[in-house]
Design an enzyme around this catalytic site. Structure first.
Site, PDB file in Angstrom:
ATOM      1  N   SER A 179       5.394   2.271  -3.246  1.00  0.00           N
ATOM      2  CA  SER A 179       5.232   0.970  -2.589  1.00  0.00           C
ATOM      3  C   SER A 179       5.557  -0.229  -3.474  1.00  0.00           C
ATOM      4  CB  SER A 179       3.827   0.835  -2.025  1.00  0.00           C
ATOM      5  OG  SER A 179       2.868   1.114  -3.014  1.00  0.00           O
ATOM      6  N   HIS A 207       6.360   3.662   3.654  1.00  0.00           N
ATOM      7  CA  HIS A 207       7.532   2.792   3.472  1.00  0.00           C
ATOM      8  C   HIS A 207       8.844   3.524   3.738  1.00  0.00           C
ATOM      9  CE1 HIS A 207       4.950  -0.321   1.797  1.00  0.00           C
ATOM     10  NE2 HIS A 207       4.322   0.665   1.199  1.00  0.00           N
ATOM     11  N   LYS A 238       3.992  -0.814   9.257  1.00  0.00           N
ATOM     12  CA  LYS A 238       5.110  -1.377   8.488  1.00  0.00           C
ATOM     13  C   LYS A 238       6.342  -1.441   9.393  1.00  0.00           C
ATOM     14  CE  LYS A 238       2.594   0.143   4.474  1.00  0.00           C
ATOM     15  NZ  LYS A 238       1.665  -0.971   4.408  1.00  0.00           N
TER      16      LYS A 238
HETATM   17  N1  PMP Z   1       0.252   4.280   1.829  1.00  0.00           N
HETATM   18  C1  PMP Z   1       1.105   3.433   1.237  1.00  0.00           C
HETATM   19  C2  PMP Z   1       2.164   4.006   0.352  1.00  0.00           C
HETATM   20  C3  PMP Z   1       0.996   2.054   1.453  1.00  0.00           C
HETATM   21  O1  PMP Z   1       1.827   1.202   0.833  1.00  0.00           O
HETATM   22  C4  PMP Z   1      -0.007   1.564   2.311  1.00  0.00           C
HETATM   23  C5  PMP Z   1      -0.166   0.097   2.669  1.00  0.00           C
HETATM   24  N2  PMP Z   1       0.168  -0.816   1.772  1.00  0.00           N
HETATM   25  C6  PMP Z   1      -0.882   2.485   2.896  1.00  0.00           C
HETATM   26  C7  PMP Z   1      -0.718   3.822   2.645  1.00  0.00           C
HETATM   27  C8  PMP Z   1      -1.996   2.015   3.783  1.00  0.00           C
HETATM   28  O2  PMP Z   1      -1.523   1.749   5.036  1.00  0.00           O
HETATM   29  P1  PMP Z   1      -2.252   0.683   5.990  1.00  0.00           P
HETATM   30  O3  PMP Z   1      -1.810  -0.662   5.541  1.00  0.00           O
HETATM   31  O4  PMP Z   1      -1.775   1.056   7.349  1.00  0.00           O
HETATM   32  O5  PMP Z   1      -3.709   0.883   5.806  1.00  0.00           O
END
Ligand code: PMP
Length: 382
Positions: A179, A207, A238
């Site tokens: 991320s 992502h 996303k």
């Molecule tokens: N996994 C990854 C790799 C993320 O980047 C994120 C969110 N930034 C999440 C899980 C969590 O997802 P959510 O925002 O839907 O809680």
């Protein structure tokens, strides 16, 4: 000493180290152009990669669901919180990821926490990439299994560690697209190792869904190994343009999660409106949109490299490493002044002294907007 002094002290320390966090209040829909405090910005910091949060078709579907089902879901999934829309979304996700079944959680965070803590137990081993998302880390913390961290995307290091724990039940877990770095897991090798050493494989497609592969199906499509991982986790928050998290896997794993994952069982389910937006978002993940996003990524990377800023990305995330936390904040503030919204990412999201601008692209950004950003970053980052 006052009961709350220690918190004030910690906040002061964070301010002194340029690690204090604040929020910008957005006064428009999440899209490539937004308004904050009456001023317009081009947004290069959103995870809404296909710009679907404000899409007309998605909003129409959400409105229809609102009229039919109302607002809240009124209960957890196992009580009164499963509508026909929840059921449809799970069927759609299983089809999308070519798995027997799917299960939807309230957020991606809750998915990772619930899945990892429920499918591993005392005596098991979890192998986790050192740069995995915080929700994976927290899932590992909640699990009673032993945790082994391997070097970032380093399959040699993973194999060395797997050799030490032969015969034990366990899980190898990794982000598909990381991320804060935007790079992609070596999935073919990870899955081979998991099979060879008898461990479950799990990838987080937060992502990658809607971004990687010609049809946006994710990391497996990118490598041409669809169906390879045992557990595919993802988010609807996303590229899909809604909210929620999900897991696609075989019937046994999904039934197990429905019965065991505490973040699934003990929380009110997502609103039907959110679920309808997710279904509509999936309809909108087309090869054309995904190609437009990829074209924009390539265009920005080329312009930044021309401007003397070295970057590389196959995903929608392009990090420009600055190092110093205050410097990253200063550049982000300068870009804001010029009408470009780019987040400065600092510790603890990334390691200390590896602060960065995290640029994210949308399929709808224009070449002119991208060029404008690249020129400024070239000027500030030399
Ligand atoms: N996994 C990854 C790799 C993320 O980047 C994120 C969110 N930034 C999440 C899980 C969590 O997802 P959510 O925002 O839907 O809680």
């Amino acid at each position: 000493m006052d009961k709350i002094d220690r918190y004030a002290d910690e906040l002061k320390r964070m301010r002194d180290e340029s690690l204090y966090r604040t929020m910008n209040v957005i006064e428009s829909a999440q899209s490539s152009n937004i308004t904050i405090d009456g001023k317009d910005y081009v947004l290069f910091a959103s995870n809404s990669y296909l710009d679907l949060c404000n899409d007309d078709y998605v909003k129409e579907c959400a409105q229809r669901a609102l009229n039919m089902y109302g607002t809240g879901s009124g209960g957890s999934r196992l009580t009164t919180g499963t509508t026909a829309l929840h059921d449809e979304l799970e069927r759609r996700l299983a089809l999308l990821k070519k798995r027997e079944s799917a299960i939807v959680f309230d957020t991606g965070y809750m998915t990772n926490v619930g899945v990892i803590s429920s499918i591993t137990s005392e005596g098991d081993i979890i192998f986790s990439d050192e740069l995995n998302h915080a929700s994976i880390i927290d899932g590992c913390r909640l699990s009673k299994a032993e945790l082994v961290i391997y070097r970032h995307n380093d399959m040699e290091d993973l194999e060395e560690k797997l050799r030490l724990y032969r015969g034990k039940h366990g899980l190898i877990v990794s982000d598909g697209v990381f991320s804060m770095d935007g790079d992609i897991v070596n999935l073919p090798r990870l899955v081979r190792l998991a099979d060879e050493y008898g461990k479950l494989s799990m990838i987080d497609e937060a992502h990658a869904t809607g971004v990687l592969g010609s049809n946006g199906l994710g990391t497996e499509e990118y490598y041409g190994i669809e169906g390879a991982a045992d557990i595919v986790m993802g988010t609807l928050s996303k590229a899909v343009g809604s909210e929620g998290g999900f897991v696609c896997a075989d019937n046994t794993i999904v039934s197990y999660l429905r019965n065991k994952a505490r973040s699934f069982i003990f929380s009110t389910s997502l609103s039907p409106v959110t679920i309808a937006s997710a279904i509509a978002g999936l309809d909108c993940i087309t090869a054309e949109r995904v190609a437009a996003l990829r074209d924009n990524v390539r265009y920005l990377c080329d312009r930044l490299n021309e401007a003397g800023v070295n970057v590389k990305s196959d995903s929608a995330i392009i990090p420009v490493i600055i190092g110093d936390e205050q410097k990253a904040l200063d550049i982000s503030a300068e870009l804001m002044k010029q009408g470009y919204y780019v987040s400065a990412i600092r510790y603890p999201t990334v390691k200390k002294n590896s602060a960065r601008l995290r640029i994210t692209l949308m399929s709808s950004h224009t070449k002119e907007e991208i060029r404008g950003l690249a020129d400024l970053i070239g000027r500030y980052c030399k």
